[in-house]
Design a protein around this motif. Sequence first.
Motif, mmCIF file in Angstrom:
data_model
loop_
_atom_site.group_PDB
_atom_site.id
_atom_site.type_symbol
_atom_site.label_atom_id
_atom_site.label_comp_id
_atom_site.label_asym_id
_atom_site.label_seq_id
_atom_site.Cartn_x
_atom_site.Cartn_y
_atom_site.Cartn_z
ATOM 1 N N GLN A 116 -33.121 7.307 33.294
ATOM 2 C CA GLN A 116 -31.883 8.040 33.556
ATOM 3 C C GLN A 116 -31.545 8.097 35.049
ATOM 4 O O GLN A 116 -30.389 8.041 35.446
ATOM 5 C CB GLN A 116 -31.995 9.469 32.993
ATOM 6 C CG GLN A 116 -32.108 9.527 31.484
ATOM 7 C CD GLN A 116 -30.869 8.996 30.808
ATOM 8 O OE1 GLN A 116 -29.756 9.365 31.163
ATOM 9 N NE2 GLN A 116 -31.046 8.114 29.838
ATOM 10 N N TYR A 122 -29.804 11.058 38.715
ATOM 11 C CA TYR A 122 -30.024 12.492 38.523
ATOM 12 C C TYR A 122 -31.455 12.844 38.901
ATOM 13 O O TYR A 122 -32.312 11.985 39.048
ATOM 14 C CB TYR A 122 -29.809 12.901 37.065
ATOM 15 C CG TYR A 122 -28.397 12.740 36.570
ATOM 16 C CD1 TYR A 122 -28.151 12.394 35.263
ATOM 17 C CD2 TYR A 122 -27.319 12.946 37.420
ATOM 18 C CE1 TYR A 122 -26.863 12.246 34.795
ATOM 19 C CE2 TYR A 122 -26.034 12.794 36.974
ATOM 20 C CZ TYR A 122 -25.808 12.433 35.654
ATOM 21 O OH TYR A 122 -24.527 12.278 35.211
ATOM 22 N N TYR A 124 -34.483 15.410 37.447
ATOM 23 C CA TYR A 124 -34.855 16.228 36.290
ATOM 24 C C TYR A 124 -36.059 17.098 36.629
ATOM 25 O O TYR A 124 -37.052 16.606 37.150
ATOM 26 C CB TYR A 124 -35.205 15.335 35.092
ATOM 27 C CG TYR A 124 -34.046 14.529 34.585
ATOM 28 C CD1 TYR A 124 -33.282 14.987 33.525
ATOM 29 C CD2 TYR A 124 -33.706 13.313 35.167
ATOM 30 C CE1 TYR A 124 -32.211 14.256 33.055
ATOM 31 C CE2 TYR A 124 -32.637 12.578 34.704
ATOM 32 C CZ TYR A 124 -31.889 13.054 33.642
ATOM 33 O OH TYR A 124 -30.823 12.324 33.192
ATOM 34 N N THR A 158 -31.625 19.104 28.777
ATOM 35 C CA THR A 158 -31.768 18.012 27.820
ATOM 36 C C THR A 158 -33.219 17.832 27.418
ATOM 37 O O THR A 158 -34.138 18.297 28.115
ATOM 38 C CB THR A 158 -31.222 16.693 28.431
ATOM 39 O OG1 THR A 158 -31.274 15.655 27.441
ATOM 40 C CG2 THR A 158 -32.035 16.267 29.634
ATOM 41 N N LEU A 163 -28.957 15.839 24.706
ATOM 42 C CA LEU A 163 -28.511 17.100 25.308
ATOM 43 C C LEU A 163 -28.822 18.271 24.387
ATOM 44 O O LEU A 163 -28.621 18.200 23.172
ATOM 45 C CB LEU A 163 -27.002 17.030 25.575
ATOM 46 C CG LEU A 163 -26.391 18.144 26.415
ATOM 47 C CD1 LEU A 163 -26.972 18.159 27.815
ATOM 48 C CD2 LEU A 163 -24.874 17.990 26.458
ATOM 49 N N TYR A 245 -20.758 19.207 32.895
ATOM 50 C CA TYR A 245 -21.853 18.415 32.350
ATOM 51 C C TYR A 245 -21.926 17.082 33.087
ATOM 52 O O TYR A 245 -20.917 16.378 33.201
ATOM 53 C CB TYR A 245 -21.640 18.153 30.858
ATOM 54 C CG TYR A 245 -21.630 19.400 30.011
ATOM 55 C CD1 TYR A 245 -22.804 19.915 29.483
ATOM 56 C CD2 TYR A 245 -20.429 20.051 29.742
ATOM 57 C CE1 TYR A 245 -22.782 21.059 28.706
ATOM 58 C CE2 TYR A 245 -20.402 21.186 28.962
ATOM 59 C CZ TYR A 245 -21.578 21.698 28.444
ATOM 60 O OH TYR A 245 -21.545 22.842 27.677
ATOM 61 N N MET A 249 -25.004 11.946 29.714
ATOM 62 C CA MET A 249 -25.991 12.672 28.911
ATOM 63 C C MET A 249 -25.782 12.324 27.438
ATOM 64 O O MET A 249 -24.685 12.460 26.904
ATOM 65 C CB MET A 249 -25.862 14.183 29.108
ATOM 66 C CG MET A 249 -25.887 14.640 30.563
ATOM 67 S SD MET A 249 -27.418 14.186 31.414
ATOM 68 C CE MET A 249 -28.623 15.053 30.441
ATOM 69 N N VAL A 285 -31.191 19.471 34.352
ATOM 70 C CA VAL A 285 -30.578 18.367 35.092
ATOM 71 C C VAL A 285 -30.028 18.871 36.420
ATOM 72 O O VAL A 285 -29.181 19.756 36.454
ATOM 73 C CB VAL A 285 -29.448 17.721 34.265
ATOM 74 C CG1 VAL A 285 -28.884 16.520 35.012
ATOM 75 C CG2 VAL A 285 -29.971 17.294 32.898
#
Length: 297
Positions: A116, A122, A124, A158, A163, A245, A249, A285
């Motif tokens: 991802q 992103y 996490y 998520t 999600l 958001y 995702m 996230v």
Amino acid sequence: MLKLFKLFNNKRLFILLITLVLFIVVMGFSLGTRKGLSWPENFVRDTTGFVQNLFYKPAGYVAGLFQDISHLDELSEENEQLKIMMAQYTRNMAQYNFIKAQNEQYQKDLHFTKEQEELYNYEYHIANVVSVTTEPSNHTLVIDLGSRNGIKVNMAVTSVKGLVGVISQVSQFTSTVKLMTMMDDNDPNSQPPIAATALNKEGKSFGMIESYDQETGMLMMNKIPVGDPIVKGDTVISSGIGGLYPRGMIIGTVEDVKVGEFGLTSTAIVKPSAEFQDWKDLFVVFTAADAEESAGK
């Protein structure tokens, strides 16, 4: 008188000679090769053997009994040791299986975050579930990250599969996650709608995930314009429009597309990718701005 004395001496000499001869004969007979024993020898040997047998067997039984008892004690001790070793083996196997499963889960988590991150850059933050509330009107869960970890309201949460929801409340050490199963377009207090699109059809497909059907367990993607290319089997993802958001995702898979009442819009029935039970690891996230702000604290 002299004759009598001589005669007496001769008799003694004669008896002595006879005795000596008999002794020599007996010795020769005893030392010579014989096929069998004489009846006196047989009688003495049989009698002795019978008496010995009477005493030997019971004595052997008694000695064997004590020996068996001693062996029973040894076997009992060995059995206890084997039980302990078996319990230790079972415990070690359980620990091994737990560590193995945990390691496999971490490998999946690491693969997911790298994949991802490469796609949308992103960050996490892994979180553990502390508690779950399953009331129909308040389907939420609590995670072990809070404001001290940079968590803020409306951050997306998520799982590896898809999600889950958004952060609705934050304390210093924990945060509350409002799940997508709470989405209701008629309830202003429910989770905010999600601007969504279809994977590999970004820019061509658009809709809003606005509600969750409690009976069917499906999400409703509404306001899909006429001519939208979304079809059954498409993967629905967040588009990033609106900024709440992050884009990309994974939300779920299209099960069906139905045309609206007036034919102006369509509704997609979406099966959520996330499983809203048996919670394991979750991820909060952090966008680039969130990550910078968290690092600056």
